[in-house]
Design a protein around this motif. Structure first.
Motif, PDB file in Angstrom:
ATOM      1  N   ILE A 166       7.890  11.671  18.318  1.00 54.77           N
ATOM      2  CA  ILE A 166       7.572  12.683  17.309  1.00 54.77           C
ATOM      3  C   ILE A 166       6.096  13.015  17.466  1.00 54.77           C
ATOM      4  O   ILE A 166       5.221  12.255  17.050  1.00 54.77           O
ATOM      5  CB  ILE A 166       7.865  12.165  15.890  1.00 54.77           C
ATOM      6  N   THR A 167       5.814  14.112  18.088  1.00 58.00           N
ATOM      7  CA  THR A 167       4.427  14.431  18.458  1.00 58.00           C
ATOM      8  C   THR A 167       3.559  14.846  17.278  1.00 58.00           C
ATOM      9  O   THR A 167       2.328  14.726  17.330  1.00 58.00           O
ATOM     10  CB  THR A 167       4.411  15.555  19.513  1.00 58.00           C
ATOM     11  N   ASN A 168       4.168  15.344  16.202  1.00 61.73           N
ATOM     12  CA  ASN A 168       3.367  15.822  15.066  1.00 61.73           C
ATOM     13  C   ASN A 168       3.373  14.851  13.890  1.00 61.73           C
ATOM     14  O   ASN A 168       3.016  15.225  12.772  1.00 61.73           O
ATOM     15  CB  ASN A 168       3.871  17.191  14.606  1.00 61.73           C
ATOM     16  N   ALA A 169       3.774  13.613  14.118  1.00 67.02           N
ATOM     17  CA  ALA A 169       3.803  12.616  13.043  1.00 67.02           C
ATOM     18  C   ALA A 169       2.383  12.154  12.708  1.00 67.02           C
ATOM     19  O   ALA A 169       1.493  12.163  13.565  1.00 67.02           O
ATOM     20  CB  ALA A 169       4.642  11.420  13.471  1.00 67.02           C
ATOM     21  N   PRO A 170       2.151  11.723  11.471  1.00 66.01           N
ATOM     22  CA  PRO A 170       0.828  11.211  11.090  1.00 66.01           C
ATOM     23  C   PRO A 170       0.481   9.947  11.889  1.00 66.01           C
ATOM     24  O   PRO A 170       1.373   9.229  12.341  1.00 66.01           O
ATOM     25  CB  PRO A 170       0.990  10.879   9.606  1.00 66.01           C
ATOM     26  N   VAL A 171      -0.788   9.681  12.050  1.00 63.96           N
ATOM     27  CA  VAL A 171      -1.231   8.440  12.673  1.00 63.96           C
ATOM     28  C   VAL A 171      -0.792   7.278  11.797  1.00 63.96           C
ATOM     29  O   VAL A 171      -0.883   7.353  10.557  1.00 63.96           O
ATOM     30  CB  VAL A 171      -2.760   8.434  12.846  1.00 63.96           C
ATOM     31  N   LEU A 172      -0.288   6.218  12.401  1.00 65.38           N
ATOM     32  CA  LEU A 172       0.186   5.069  11.636  1.00 65.38           C
ATOM     33  C   LEU A 172      -0.973   4.403  10.901  1.00 65.38           C
ATOM     34  O   LEU A 172      -1.983   4.052  11.494  1.00 65.38           O
ATOM     35  CB  LEU A 172       0.857   4.046  12.563  1.00 65.38           C
ATOM     36  N   LYS A 173      -0.796   4.219   9.597  1.00 64.79           N
ATOM     37  CA  LYS A 173      -1.776   3.527   8.775  1.00 64.79           C
ATOM     38  C   LYS A 173      -1.131   2.310   8.125  1.00 64.79           C
ATOM     39  O   LYS A 173       0.070   2.308   7.851  1.00 64.79           O
ATOM     40  CB  LYS A 173      -2.335   4.461   7.694  1.00 64.79           C
ATOM     41  N   ALA A 174      -1.933   1.305   7.883  1.00 67.73           N
ATOM     42  CA  ALA A 174      -1.416   0.039   7.378  1.00 67.73           C
ATOM     43  C   ALA A 174      -0.650   0.197   6.072  1.00 67.73           C
ATOM     44  O   ALA A 174       0.374  -0.447   5.858  1.00 67.73           O
ATOM     45  CB  ALA A 174      -2.562  -0.954   7.204  1.00 67.73           C
ATOM     46  N   GLU A 175      -1.141   1.052   5.186  1.00 70.22           N
ATOM     47  CA  GLU A 175      -0.511   1.182   3.877  1.00 70.22           C
ATOM     48  C   GLU A 175       0.876   1.808   3.938  1.00 70.22           C
ATOM     49  O   GLU A 175       1.632   1.755   2.971  1.00 70.22           O
ATOM     50  CB  GLU A 175      -1.400   1.981   2.925  1.00 70.22           C
ATOM     51  N   TYR A 176       1.233   2.411   5.093  1.00 75.55           N
ATOM     52  CA  TYR A 176       2.570   2.979   5.255  1.00 75.55           C
ATOM     53  C   TYR A 176       3.614   1.917   5.610  1.00 75.55           C
ATOM     54  O   TYR A 176       4.804   2.117   5.409  1.00 75.55           O
ATOM     55  CB  TYR A 176       2.592   4.009   6.389  1.00 75.55           C
ATOM     56  N   ILE A 177       3.184   0.801   6.199  1.00 80.42           N
ATOM     57  CA  ILE A 177       4.098  -0.149   6.836  1.00 80.42           C
ATOM     58  C   ILE A 177       4.844  -1.003   5.809  1.00 80.42           C
ATOM     59  O   ILE A 177       4.236  -1.589   4.913  1.00 80.42           O
ATOM     60  CB  ILE A 177       3.326  -1.066   7.803  1.00 80.42           C
ATOM     61  N   ASN A 178       6.178  -1.088   5.963  1.00 84.59           N
ATOM     62  CA  ASN A 178       6.940  -1.999   5.105  1.00 84.59           C
ATOM     63  C   ASN A 178       7.839  -2.951   5.894  1.00 84.59           C
ATOM     64  O   ASN A 178       8.457  -3.837   5.313  1.00 84.59           O
ATOM     65  CB  ASN A 178       7.752  -1.242   4.048  1.00 84.59           C
TER      66      ASN A 178
END
Length: 203
Positions: A166-178
């Motif tokens: 997915i080329t337009n996805a946001p950069v992975l950030k820690a607060e997103y991770i579950n």
């Protein structure tokens, strides 16, 4: 540092990831030249409890009609992700995920202590972004029978959907991770084994 410790009875501090002549350590991350101290935080889960295996979520290609199998079991001082890859019905993957406690916004690196079988695996993060589940991955090579301690910047993870980037996805950030986990996707049928000694997140 937020740590998934394999054995809560042992102290696994930041020094546990120092170089060892019997282990492979991947090159330092480009942003890790800072002298900032990595702060240790309480253990995220207790791998010393055998019943913790029920918290692993297994995902195989049977959701698409495949027949691959995977399982996670506690083996003394580590978890063992094992199974069999089948190419029947266009199958060819197996995965295992573990829930992650909320991570601080300053967290930018994940470290793993593993021993593989020569396959190329994916370290995976399951993120919740605006109510949507998004998978991110980072591939890593393993050497059969060799213990490896590797580290990756969260910003280097690639978003994916059913094997496509997915080329337009946001950069992975820690607060997103579950969730954090491992996936083997291969066109080679047969058994696989990945020993997981530790996973931790650091600033």
């Amino acid at each position: 540092m937020i740590k998934i410790a394999v054995n809560a009875l042992l102290s696994f501090s930041c020094s546990g990831f120092a170089n060892d002549k019997n282990m492979q350590v991947n090159p330092p991350l480009s942003h890790s030249a800072s002298t900032k101290t990595e702060t240790q935080q309480p253990s995220m889960i207790d791998f010393s409890k055998p019943q913790e295996h029920i918290n692993w979520r297994i995902g195989n290609d049977n959701v698409m009609g495949g027949k691959s199998q995977g399982n996670v079991a506690l083996k003394e001082d580590h978890w063992l992700f094992t199974g069999n890859i089948s190419l029947e019905n266009n199958g060819g993957f197996s995965s295992a995920f573990y829930p992650v406690q909320p991570l601080g916004q300053a967290t930018g690196t994940v470290r793993i202590d593993i021993q593989g079988d020569g396959h190329i695996y994916q370290l995976r993060m399951v993120a919740n972004i605006n109510g949507e589940r998004v998978y991110y991955y980072h591939e890593f090579n393993t050497v059969a029978g060799q213990r490896q301690r590797l580290r990756f910047a969260l910003a280097d993870f690639q978003a994916t959907f059913r094997g496509r980037k997915i080329t337009n996805a946001p950069v992975l950030k820690a607060e997103y991770i579950n969730e954090v986990g491992f996936l083997l996707s291969t066109k080679q049928a047969g058994e696989f084994t990945l020993s997981i000694f530790a996973i931790d997140f650091v600033t």
